[in-house]
Motif scaffolding. Structure first.
Motif, mmCIF file in Angstrom:
data_model
loop_
_atom_site.group_PDB
_atom_site.id
_atom_site.type_symbol
_atom_site.label_atom_id
_atom_site.label_comp_id
_atom_site.label_asym_id
_atom_site.label_seq_id
_atom_site.Cartn_x
_atom_site.Cartn_y
_atom_site.Cartn_z
ATOM 1 N N ASN A 1 0.738 -1.299 0.151
ATOM 2 C CA ASN A 1 0.166 -0.165 0.193
ATOM 3 C C ASN A 1 0.642 1.301 0.323
ATOM 4 O O ASN A 1 2.065 1.320 0.850
ATOM 5 C CB ASN A 1 -0.944 0.090 0.843
ATOM 6 C CG ASN A 1 -1.517 -0.880 0.874
ATOM 7 O OD1 ASN A 1 -2.743 -1.143 -0.076
ATOM 8 N ND2 ASN A 1 -2.392 -1.611 2.110
ATOM 9 N N GLY A 2 0.614 2.457 -0.425
ATOM 10 C CA GLY A 2 1.136 3.539 -1.124
ATOM 11 C C GLY A 2 2.369 3.308 -2.065
ATOM 12 O O GLY A 2 3.321 4.379 -1.485
ATOM 13 N N ALA A 3 2.707 2.738 -2.287
ATOM 14 C CA ALA A 3 3.987 2.766 -3.414
ATOM 15 C C ALA A 3 3.471 3.428 -4.358
ATOM 16 O O ALA A 3 5.046 3.340 -4.796
ATOM 17 C CB ALA A 3 4.041 0.352 -3.836
ATOM 18 N N GLY A 4 2.573 3.625 -4.776
ATOM 19 C CA GLY A 4 2.704 4.969 -5.804
ATOM 20 C C GLY A 4 2.089 3.763 -7.230
ATOM 21 O O GLY A 4 1.673 4.817 -8.300
ATOM 22 N N LYS A 5 1.128 2.740 -7.515
ATOM 23 C CA LYS A 5 0.436 2.122 -8.346
ATOM 24 C C LYS A 5 -0.660 2.708 -8.462
ATOM 25 O O LYS A 5 -0.383 2.887 -9.734
ATOM 26 C CB LYS A 5 -0.322 0.498 -7.696
ATOM 27 C CG LYS A 5 1.251 -0.342 -7.171
ATOM 28 C CD LYS A 5 0.301 -1.679 -6.596
ATOM 29 C CE LYS A 5 -0.335 -1.920 -5.369
ATOM 30 N NZ LYS A 5 0.191 -1.614 -3.803
ATOM 31 N N THR A 6 -1.409 3.376 -7.900
ATOM 32 C CA THR A 6 -2.472 3.992 -7.783
ATOM 33 C C THR A 6 -2.152 5.426 -8.646
ATOM 34 O O THR A 6 -2.956 5.947 -9.481
ATOM 35 C CB THR A 6 -3.914 4.548 -6.980
ATOM 36 O OG1 THR A 6 -4.010 3.098 -6.393
ATOM 37 C CG2 THR A 6 -4.424 5.119 -7.406
ATOM 38 N N THR A 7 -1.076 6.252 -8.497
ATOM 39 C CA THR A 7 -1.206 7.252 -8.690
ATOM 40 C C THR A 7 -0.289 6.302 -10.171
ATOM 41 O O THR A 7 -0.887 8.041 -11.147
ATOM 42 C CB THR A 7 0.200 7.911 -7.897
ATOM 43 O OG1 THR A 7 -0.178 7.768 -6.568
ATOM 44 C CG2 THR A 7 0.878 9.442 -8.738
ATOM 45 N N LEU A 8 0.504 5.945 -10.767
ATOM 46 C CA LEU A 8 0.873 5.528 -12.147
ATOM 47 C C LEU A 8 0.164 5.152 -12.507
ATOM 48 O O LEU A 8 -0.140 5.838 -13.614
ATOM 49 C CB LEU A 8 1.794 4.275 -12.287
ATOM 50 C CG LEU A 8 2.046 4.123 -13.117
ATOM 51 C CD1 LEU A 8 3.451 4.819 -13.413
ATOM 52 C CD2 LEU A 8 3.011 2.553 -13.186
ATOM 53 N N ILE A 9 -1.043 4.748 -12.147
ATOM 54 C CA ILE A 9 -2.633 4.877 -12.866
ATOM 55 C C ILE A 9 -3.463 5.538 -13.182
ATOM 56 O O ILE A 9 -3.829 6.245 -14.674
ATOM 57 C CB ILE A 9 -3.063 3.514 -12.215
ATOM 58 C CG1 ILE A 9 -2.984 1.644 -12.414
ATOM 59 C CG2 ILE A 9 -4.396 3.438 -12.561
ATOM 60 C CD1 ILE A 9 -3.857 0.995 -12.145
ATOM 61 N N SER A 10 -3.650 6.502 -11.916
ATOM 62 C CA SER A 10 -4.209 7.660 -11.872
ATOM 63 C C SER A 10 -3.296 8.627 -13.148
ATOM 64 O O SER A 10 -4.306 10.035 -14.225
ATOM 65 C CB SER A 10 -4.167 8.511 -11.220
ATOM 66 O OG SER A 10 -4.638 7.490 -9.440
ATOM 67 N N ILE A 11 -2.350 7.983 -13.362
ATOM 68 C CA ILE A 11 -1.526 10.421 -14.229
ATOM 69 C C ILE A 11 -2.237 9.567 -15.707
ATOM 70 O O ILE A 11 -2.367 10.362 -16.183
ATOM 71 C CB ILE A 11 0.177 9.705 -13.283
ATOM 72 C CG1 ILE A 11 0.425 10.825 -12.710
ATOM 73 C CG2 ILE A 11 0.928 10.615 -14.885
ATOM 74 C CD1 ILE A 11 2.013 10.685 -12.777
#
Lengths: 253, 308
Positions: B40-50
């Motif tokens: 959790n909080g690794a940046g997976k969702t941020t990557l996808i969101s960008i």
């Protein structure tokens, strides 16, 4: 232009109106009828005519404007706030749409609803008082222009608000007082001179005055000034919306 | 092979000062299934969101089928379908309306036949007129997948599609992903379940603390992981390995008290039987023995722990 997207948003928003028909139509009509009873009957008994117009008829344009403003703002602000609140906004933000298409869809639907409502109230008013519309085309023009402008304003509030209290704050604290003090139920000539000057700073005065002119051919301020003021407000709202999408204000981090 | 998505030097620092991505480079091949693992909080969702347009990058570029996600966002977004992690649904709407809306929003002409087949595929057809709030969590998840697929995307992002989903639905989901892949859709999924990555992915990427720490073909990874070790504790420490055991991959550790034998589980014969026989023949007495296999999970944990 992604016309399919505009249509999708518009149709979706309008279907929400059908689902909430009672809140959307019945309650504004009911409250307007109450205004008629209170203002038209109680006050109208003391004030027979304003500027040669029967008082009951005189307040009709103001009443329509009151409803139009309140509903444009609440429809549009809720329309964009709700997806933000439940999170479904992600879909709009990830869709191939630009700010203009989103605004046309949401604000367009909100404006359509309040125009329908304005016309229903006009019809309701017709049951209470005799009405003759001097400039019907311009009347509709004012109706549409005001609905669009204040739907944009509502859209801005909906994006700005991050809780339900804020969503109500501006309509309650600013818009309603401005409408009541903007000559909806009286002519500003009935006010003391100082207050007449103060009222000239109230943008709603220009809306009500212009709208009333389209009914009776006479108004507090010139119809040209009214049109210019609405135009200025429309441009201001459009610029703010454009800026919001440009910077991703409260939408994209 | 053409890249479906090419992420170049992507960095994201939030206003709070948190840097969620540190110059990430990642090429996602056309038609593959890529599993992104990470805590959790690794940046997976941020990557996808960008990539999907929900979050603005601080620096770096992303190309989707050669189109830039910022200058040519209309093209890139119409190619992508997104199923976010959270269950975001219009509670008062019907399933049919919400899926139809999604299709229109992505600029596609209405196609009731397509929506019908999607809903049937996802076992939602008998619920098409139901309000979404009456559906179970698993059903809502399917509605979100239907929405994401309604505009026939070429690339599908599934952010933790099977989190909080029961075993049966997870199997259904895997089958669906398999069918989509057959039709040429590139699929990127994030997951916590190593098992899921093993089951369906072509390649596996591990993200930790905003960096891509590993990206490898799953089969290659599994082959590496296919090594197993047999540890033999000896009664008497050995100075050197006896001559007769040179054919085995053996090493002496613990000052000669422990013998480690590495073998390939994929091979036809492990060689354990003959090793034990040979040890016996050489007069080496074994006190205890154990075997150990490193799993994807071990690798994952060691990568993540190592970065801490």
């Amino acid at each position: 232009m992604n016309l399919q997207a505009i249509k999708a948003i518009y149709v979706y928003e309008m279907s929400r109106m059908r689902r909430t028909l009672l809140q959307s139509i019945v309650s504004p009509v009911l409250s307007t009828s109450l205004y008629f009873v209170v203002f038209g009957t109680a006050i109208g008994a003391r004030i027979e005519t304003v500027e040669g117009i029967h008082y009951g008829s005189f307040i009709v344009p103001g009443l329509i404007m009151l409803t139009l403003l309140q509903n444009s703002i609440s429809n549009a602000s809720f329309g964009i706030y709700f997806p933000k609140f439940v999170g479904t906004i992600y879909e709009v933000l990830s869709a191939p749409v630009n700010f203009l298409e989103i605004v046309i869809g949401y604000a367009g639907a909100a404006a359509t609803k309040s125009i329908i409502l304005g016309l229903i109230i006009l019809a309701t008013a017709h049951l209470f008082v005799p009405l003759h519309i001097e400039h019907p085309v311009l009347m509709v023009f004012f109706l549409v222009l005001t609905a669009v402008t204040f739907s944009l304003f509502g859209f801005i509030i909906g994006i700005w608000a991050d809780n339900f209290e804020k969503l109500q704050l501006i309509p309650m604290l600013i818009v309603t007082p401005l409408v009541f003090l903007g000559g909806s139920f009286y002519s500003i000539e009935m006010l003391p001179e100082t207050w007449q000057t103060v009222t000239l700073f109230n943008p709603v005065l220009y809306l009500v005055s212009g709208f009333r002119w389209s009914f009776f051919g006479q108004s507090d301020v010139s119809v040209h000034v009214s049109l210019i003021m609405i135009g200025v407000f429309l441009l201001a709202c459009m610029s703010i919306v454009w800026w919001m999408f440009k910077t991703g204000y409260k939408l994209r981090t | 092979m053409q890249n479906a998505i090419s992420v170049q030097q992507l960095t994201k620092t939030y206003d709070s000062g948190l840097t969620a991505l540190h110059s990430v480079d990642l090429d996602i091949h056309d038609g593959e299934i890529l599993a992104l693992l990470g805590p959790n909080g690794a940046g997976k969702t941020t990557l996808i969101s960008i990539i999907c347009g929900l979050v603005r990058p601080t620096s770096g570029n992303v190309l989707v089928q050669g189109h830039d996600i910022q200058t040519d966002y209309k093209t890139t977004r119409s190619l992508i379908g997104l199923v976010p992690q959270e269950l975001h649904v219009e509670t008062f709407e019907s399933v049919w309306n919400t899926v139809t809306f999604s299709r229109g929003l992505f600029g596609k002409k209405p196609n009731p036949a397509l929506v019908e087949s999607l809903l049937k595929d996802l076992s939602l057809w008998d619920k098409k007129d139901a309000k979404i709030m009456t559906l179970s969590g698993g059903m809502k998840r399917r509605v979100m997948i239907a929405k994401a697929l309604s505009h026939e995307p070429k690339i599908l992002f599934l952010d933790e599609p099977t989190a909080g989903v029961d075993v049966e639905l997870r199997k259904d989901m895997w089958q669906l992903i398999g069918r989509l892949r057959q039709s040429g859709v590139t699929i990127i999924l994030t997951t916590h379940y190593i098992e899921e990555a093993e089951e369906i992915a072509d390649r596996v990427g591990v993200i930790n603390k905003g960096r891509l720490v590993l990206i490898e073909e799953k089969n290659e990874l599994m082959r590496k992981l296919g090594k197993k070790q047999l540890t033999l504790e000896l009664h008497q420490a050995l100075q050197t390995l006896p001559e007769g055991l040179s054919q085995y991959d053996l090493s002496l550790v613990d000052g000669g008290a422990t013998l480690v034998y590495s073998y390939d589980t994929q091979a036809a014969r492990s060689g354990i039987g003959s090793l034990l026989a040979d040890l016996n023949r050489s007069g080496i007495a074994v006190k205890d023995l154990s075997t150990k296999q490193s799993s994807l999970e071990d690798i994952f944990v060691s990568l993540v722990e190592g970065a801490r």
